[in-house]
Scaffold this active site. Structure first.
Site, short mmCIF file in Angstrom:
data_model
loop_
_atom_site.label_atom_id
_atom_site.label_comp_id
_atom_site.label_asym_id
_atom_site.label_seq_id
_atom_site.Cartn_x
_atom_site.Cartn_y
_atom_site.Cartn_z
N HIS A 1 24.32 -41.09 11.71
CA HIS A 1 23.01 -40.48 11.91
C HIS A 1 23.04 -39.57 13.13
CE1 HIS A 1 18.74 -40.36 11.04
NE2 HIS A 1 18.48 -40.52 12.33
N CYS B 1 15.87 -36.26 10.86
CA CYS B 1 15.49 -37.66 10.96
C CYS B 1 14.11 -37.88 10.31
CB CYS B 1 15.53 -38.07 12.43
SG CYS B 1 15.17 -39.79 12.81
N ASP C 1 25.97 -43.10 8.06
CA ASP C 1 24.60 -43.26 8.58
C ASP C 1 24.08 -44.65 8.23
OD1 ASP C 1 21.93 -43.10 9.31
OD2 ASP C 1 21.62 -41.13 8.43
#
Length: 237
Positions: free
Chosen positions: A205, A126, A174
């Site tokens: 994600h 991330c 995502d």
């Protein structure tokens, strides 16, 4: 963050110290080192579990506290709306450039360890994926893996491309990295002979986070296996 025997202190460039979670292989000697860069929820159960998993594969792992300049020892729950809001606020105030120096300091600890036989890799998730992406453009690491990095599209225009071998894992669905961004990232990374991007179908994600199941589990297992193969090739075994 719960303080335990795996918590270490690292000296920052300005003389201050910050904490990190360190997980080592049970054998004592490591085949290589890994800087594991957290997502926006701090060094929590998820990051500790990921660190321990890589240690079980034979690596000496350090997961630094990235938010220490804003708040020390942040540990948030991705399932909590309150914690998600706090995580987003911390990300907005995050000093990316300063964090790169912190990662160098963590790498210095690994490079100075006589029990570390191999080279240094980076794994970022991330927000940590963006930090790792930036590290791939320097000599800070010998190989870099990014899991669903955020906001790296804005880095492409100023990046000359990865200098270290780079592998990026993206989730096809995502919402933080739409198809046009994925295409731009892939084009940029593949300019390097040692850069590659894998887009995992059917997941979004954070598919590799602790507690994954179903299609996310399948994608995570595949991504982790590819990551180990990548490190075996570039870090040595």
């Amino acid at each position: 963050m719960a303080i335990d025997s795996k918590t270490i202190s690292i000296n920052a460039a300005d003389g201050q110290t910050f904490s990190a979670y360190r997980s080592r292989p049970a054998s004592g000697d490591a085949i290589g080192g890994i800087i594991l860069v957290q997502e926006i929820f701090g060094v929590n159960d998820n990051i500790r579990a990921a660190s321990d998993w890589f240690a079980d594969q034979g690596y000496d792992v350090i997961a630094p506290d990235m938010f220490w300049r804003q708040e020390r020892d942040v540990e948030l729950d991705a399932a909590s709306e309150e914690d998600r809001n706090k995580a987003m606020a911390l990300m907005q105030g995050f000093d990316l450039e300063a964090s790169l120096g912190d990662m160098d300091a963590a790498a210095g600890i690994l490079r100075a360890d006589a029990n570390l036989a191999g080279k240094i890799g980076v794994v970022g998730y991330c927000l940590g994926g963006r930090v790792a992406f930036r590290m791939a453009a320097s000599s800070a690491a010998d190989a870099v893996v990014c899991f669903y990095p955020v906001a790296i599209s804005q880095d492409l225009a100023t990046s000359t491309g990865p200098q270290a071998p780079l592998l990026i894992h993206l989730g096809a669905e995502d919402h933080l990295c739409p198809p046009e961004a994925q295409a731009a990232i892939t084009e940029h990374v593949q300019k390097s002979a040692s850069g590659s991007v894998t887009v995992h179908e059917g997941v979004g994600h954070a598919f590799a986070r602790l507690g994954r199941s179903g299609r996310a589990e399948e994608a995570a297992v595949a991504a982790e296996a590819a990551t180990l193969d990548f490190f075996k090739k570039h870090l040595g075994a």
